[in-house]
Design a protein around this motif. Structure first.
Motif, PDB file in Angstrom:
ATOM      1  N   UNK A   9      -8.704  10.488   4.708  1.00 49.56           N
ATOM      2  CA  UNK A   9      -8.232   9.517   3.739  1.00 49.56           C
ATOM      3  C   UNK A   9      -6.720   9.372   3.779  1.00 49.56           C
ATOM      4  N   UNK A  10      -6.038  10.475   4.049  1.00 48.30           N
ATOM      5  CA  UNK A  10      -4.584  10.403   4.116  1.00 48.30           C
ATOM      6  C   UNK A  10      -4.095   9.581   5.291  1.00 48.30           C
ATOM      7  N   UNK A  11      -4.937   9.495   6.329  1.00 50.25           N
ATOM      8  CA  UNK A  11      -4.500   8.770   7.518  1.00 50.25           C
ATOM      9  C   UNK A  11      -4.080   7.351   7.184  1.00 50.25           C
ATOM     10  N   UNK A  64      -2.419  21.107  -5.138  1.00 47.29           N
ATOM     11  CA  UNK A  64      -2.117  19.687  -4.970  1.00 47.29           C
ATOM     12  C   UNK A  64      -2.297  18.943  -6.294  1.00 47.29           C
ATOM     13  N   UNK A  65      -3.394  19.258  -7.020  1.00 46.99           N
ATOM     14  CA  UNK A  65      -3.638  18.618  -8.316  1.00 46.99           C
ATOM     15  C   UNK A  65      -2.475  18.883  -9.265  1.00 46.99           C
ATOM     16  N   UNK A  66      -2.005  20.120  -9.250  1.00 46.18           N
ATOM     17  CA  UNK A  66      -0.885  20.487 -10.143  1.00 46.18           C
ATOM     18  C   UNK A  66       0.372  19.687  -9.832  1.00 46.18           C
ATOM     19  N   UNK A  67       0.684  19.563  -8.528  1.00 45.51           N
ATOM     20  CA  UNK A  67       1.887  18.818  -8.139  1.00 45.51           C
ATOM     21  C   UNK A  67       1.753  17.330  -8.484  1.00 45.51           C
ATOM     22  N   UNK A  68       0.580  16.761  -8.245  1.00 42.79           N
ATOM     23  CA  UNK A  68       0.396  15.348  -8.540  1.00 42.79           C
ATOM     24  C   UNK A  68       0.401  15.094 -10.053  1.00 42.79           C
ATOM     25  N   UNK A  69      -0.098  16.063 -10.814  1.00 42.59           N
ATOM     26  CA  UNK A  69      -0.046  15.932 -12.276  1.00 42.59           C
ATOM     27  C   UNK A  69       1.401  15.886 -12.750  1.00 42.59           C
ATOM     28  N   UNK A  70       2.254  16.678 -12.080  1.00 41.31           N
ATOM     29  CA  UNK A  70       3.681  16.648 -12.393  1.00 41.31           C
ATOM     30  C   UNK A  70       4.257  15.263 -12.116  1.00 41.31           C
ATOM     31  N   UNK A  71       3.809  14.672 -11.015  1.00 44.89           N
ATOM     32  CA  UNK A  71       4.268  13.319 -10.666  1.00 44.89           C
ATOM     33  C   UNK A  71       3.918  12.323 -11.775  1.00 44.89           C
ATOM     34  N   UNK A  72       2.677  12.422 -12.290  1.00 40.67           N
ATOM     35  CA  UNK A  72       2.253  11.483 -13.325  1.00 40.67           C
ATOM     36  C   UNK A  72       3.012  11.686 -14.632  1.00 40.67           C
ATOM     37  N   UNK A  77       2.936   5.383 -14.118  1.00 36.83           N
ATOM     38  CA  UNK A  77       2.523   4.096 -13.525  1.00 36.83           C
ATOM     39  C   UNK A  77       2.376   4.191 -12.007  1.00 36.83           C
ATOM     40  N   UNK A  78       2.335   5.413 -11.467  1.00 43.15           N
ATOM     41  CA  UNK A  78       2.239   5.585 -10.013  1.00 43.15           C
ATOM     42  C   UNK A  78       0.793   5.428  -9.551  1.00 43.15           C
ATOM     43  N   UNK A  79       0.517   4.365  -8.823  1.00 42.20           N
ATOM     44  CA  UNK A  79      -0.835   4.112  -8.304  1.00 42.20           C
ATOM     45  C   UNK A  79      -1.188   5.079  -7.183  1.00 42.20           C
ATOM     46  N   UNK A  80      -0.221   5.378  -6.319  1.00 40.43           N
ATOM     47  CA  UNK A  80      -0.521   6.222  -5.171  1.00 40.43           C
ATOM     48  C   UNK A  80      -0.888   7.635  -5.595  1.00 40.43           C
ATOM     49  N   UNK A  81      -0.276   8.130  -6.675  1.00 42.20           N
ATOM     50  CA  UNK A  81      -0.629   9.466  -7.168  1.00 42.20           C
ATOM     51  C   UNK A  81      -2.060   9.467  -7.677  1.00 42.20           C
ATOM     52  N   UNK A  84      -4.346   9.589  -4.657  1.00 39.70           N
ATOM     53  CA  UNK A  84      -4.448  10.923  -4.052  1.00 39.70           C
ATOM     54  C   UNK A  84      -5.296  11.849  -4.913  1.00 39.70           C
ATOM     55  N   UNK A  85      -5.096  11.810  -6.222  1.00 40.11           N
ATOM     56  CA  UNK A  85      -5.894  12.649  -7.115  1.00 40.11           C
ATOM     57  C   UNK A  85      -7.377  12.264  -7.065  1.00 40.11           C
TER      58      UNK A  85
END
Length: 579
Positions: A9-11, A64-72, A77-81, A84-85
């Motif tokens: 999926x990341x590709x 990864x979930x923890x880091x992306x949660x920090x992003x949110x 309003x980050x769609x890409x995060x 990924x989640x």
């Protein structure tokens, strides 16, 4: 699916995720409110996002979930995060969380194709087919060059037997791109599922009109006519095929099958030979037809001569094809032509060394032909490719033993024994051959231990009972045990001259000469007269009974037969048994 799914999926994401994450400068939906981040917050966001991606690649999903949660937290309003989640939750089969995030990503960027594809995939996983189809409908509208979205939508409808809805999608696609084989064939299949045979016929006729030189479509029409009992119309289609492509072997396959079903055996056979003689037909298709139709047709059983004619055509047209040679070899084996079969199997192995079944069959043929030179050489080569196949070590050990190379035999059998596992019959085989070879090397204790183990598993094993008792008699050891085993042998096989000879010889060693004579005379009655060893033994028994003239006659008879003991000539010369 774990890490592989994430990487896959990341590709599609890694190429654009950074630009989206960095303030989404390329955001396509300007109506969405974008959180304005300070420089410090932007740095923190970027760091957290890249750490999240790194954790993804390493398969550390919770991190990864923890880091992306920090992003949110920094930018909700980050769609890409969210994308990924959602991917992570999909791998964990947490589809409810994945769905909420994917919907959020699409809401933030409704024109992003990958976000919509992800959402449709989640809908599909949750069995929400109508919603998934709705997404693909929107995708088809947004990306008019992507016809695959129509196909996916139609296939989803068909997967839940919504055939009318699937047809409607194909109708829209056909209106857009015109008549195509793929769409018409799919529509044809759907009409059949709906039992709308008239429509199904119409789709095929449409194809024959649009693509008049595609013989496969005429074949499909002919098949339908045959199933509907309209044989004349089916034949009409086949004639069209012949007119279009008279040299195409597939045409003759169609005709052969048609005539076979019509019980017109001669016409079917003529077409079949043309098909098999064609270079335009894949040899595997010919083999499939031969084995799946011709050889299993109980009403029209093919003769060996006819089968050979087809195989000759196959081999002539495809002389180097592995499966053709292997099939012909199998036929020759059944015809008792082991030499011919062996030649073809060796030809196969020149091209494909890693086919174990071919090696094994070759070993059986070598053994059958008593070609122990070839058996030793070829089993040694086979072991290089299949070092854990125990049967190859049996062939190798037996061949070495037959060539009197007992050290190699013991070495090979000992190695192969490690791969036997819980296979008791094979374990017995190994121990039997190993015991014989060890005895020849003078390793009598090891040999007798092997025999004892065999008899523990198989107390009625006549081969081991015979060999064990005979070797004990030769060594003058445990003669009562030898007598018991040899007696058991002749109780199991009353007319076996070899086993009768062994029993007689054990009795001879015990000094029971009269009993030995009676047993040996039975051996002679059942083929023992052809064995120099048995006849010589009979002479020895007569000598011990005082019948010296008769003994001399038997020794001379043994000499004429040949292959007696080393002492035979001395017995004839001196009239005595050397001490």
């Amino acid at each position: 699916m774990g890490r592989q799914f994430i990487i896959y999926m990341l590709a599609g994401v890694l190429m654009f995720s950074t630009s989206i994450a960095l303030g989404q400068k390329k955001g396509k939906d300007k109506k969405k409110t974008k959180v304005e981040l300070t420089e410090q917050m932007r740095l923190e966001f970027d760091y957290a996002f890249h750490e999240g991606e790194k954790a993804l690649v390493l398969g550390e999903y919770e991190k990864a979930i923890s880091w992306f949660a920090t992003c949110l937290k920094l930018d909700n309003t980050s769609a890409v995060v969210r994308y990924e989640l959602a991917n992570i939750y999909m791998t964990q089969e947490n589809y409810n969380s994945a769905l909420e995030l994917a919907r959020g990503a699409v809401k933030l960027q409704p024109k992003n194709m990958w976000y919509q594809v992800q959402l449709a995939g989640i809908y599909k996983s949750k069995g929400m087919i109508d919603q998934a189809c709705g997404v693909y409908k929107e995708l088809a509208s947004q990306f008019p060059k992507r016809n695959d979205f129509y196909y996916i939508q139609a296939e989803l409808y068909a997967s839940v037997e919504k055939f009318e809805e699937a047809l409607e999608v194909y109708q829209k696609l056909e209106k857009k791109i015109g008549v195509t084989e793929q769409v018409s064939i799919n529509k044809h299949a759907l009409y059949l599922r709906l039992n709308k045979r008239k429509n199904a016929y119409a789709e095929l006729h449409k194809l024959t009109k649009k693509f008049p030189f595609k013989i496969e479509n005429y074949g499909l029409l002919a098949d339908m006519y045959l199933k509907d009992g309209e044989n004349e119309k089916a034949l009409e289609q086949y004639k069209k095929i012949v007119k279009i492509a008279p040299e195409n072997g597939l045409v003759h396959f169609y005709l052969a099958e048609y005539y076979r079903k019509e019980k017109q055996k001669d016409l079917s056979w003529i077409s079949l030979k043309k098909a098999f003689g064609s270079t335009m037909v894949n040899p595997d298709k010919k083999i499939q037809y031969l084995m799946g139709v011709v050889m299993v047709d109980q009403e029209n059983k093919v003769t060996d001569e006819a089968l050979k004619e087809l195989l000759d055509l196959l081999l002539n047209v495809h002389p180097d094809h592995i499966h053709v040679n292997a099939l012909y070899a199998d036929y020759l084996r059944r015809q008792k032509d082991s030499e011919g079969a062996r030649k073809l199997l060796r030809k196969v192995l020149l091209q494909e060394k890693t086919n174990y079944v071919v090696w094994e069959e070759l070993m059986f043929i070598n053994n059958e032909l008593l070609d122990f030179d070839s058996m030793l050489k070829e089993s040694t080569e086979a072991i290089k490719y299949f070092p854990t196949q125990p049967l190859l070590y049996i062939f190798n050990g037996v061949a070495a033993a037959q060539k009197k190379d007992f050290k190699t035999a013991v070495r090979s059998l000992t190695t192969g024994f490690n791969y036997v596992g819980d296979n008791v019959p094979m374990r017995i085989q190994f121990l039997t051959y190993l015991g014989d070879a060890q005895y020849e090397l003078g390793q009598t204790k090891k040999a007798f231990d092997a025999y004892d183990e065999v008899l523990m598993f198989d107390p009625d094993n006549v081969v081991v009972l015979n060999n064990y008792s005979y070797y004990l008699s030769v060594l003058d050891q445990k003669l009562e045990k030898a007598k018991e085993m040899s007696l058991k042998c002749i109780q199991i096989e009353k007319e076996n001259s070899t086993y009768l000879d062994t029993h007689a010889w054990v009795l001879f060693k015990l000094g029971s000469f009269s009993d030995a004579k009676r047993a040996m005379e039975k051996a002679l009655q059942h083929g023992g007269r052809e064995s120099a060893v048995i006849v010589e033994h009979y002479g020895d028994i007569l000598f011990r009974l005082g019948e010296k003239d008769a003994a001399m006659t038997e020794w001379q008879n043994a000499k004429e037969i040949g292959e007696g003991s080393k002492q035979l000539s001395e017995k004839i010369k001196t009239g005595e048994i050397p001490e």
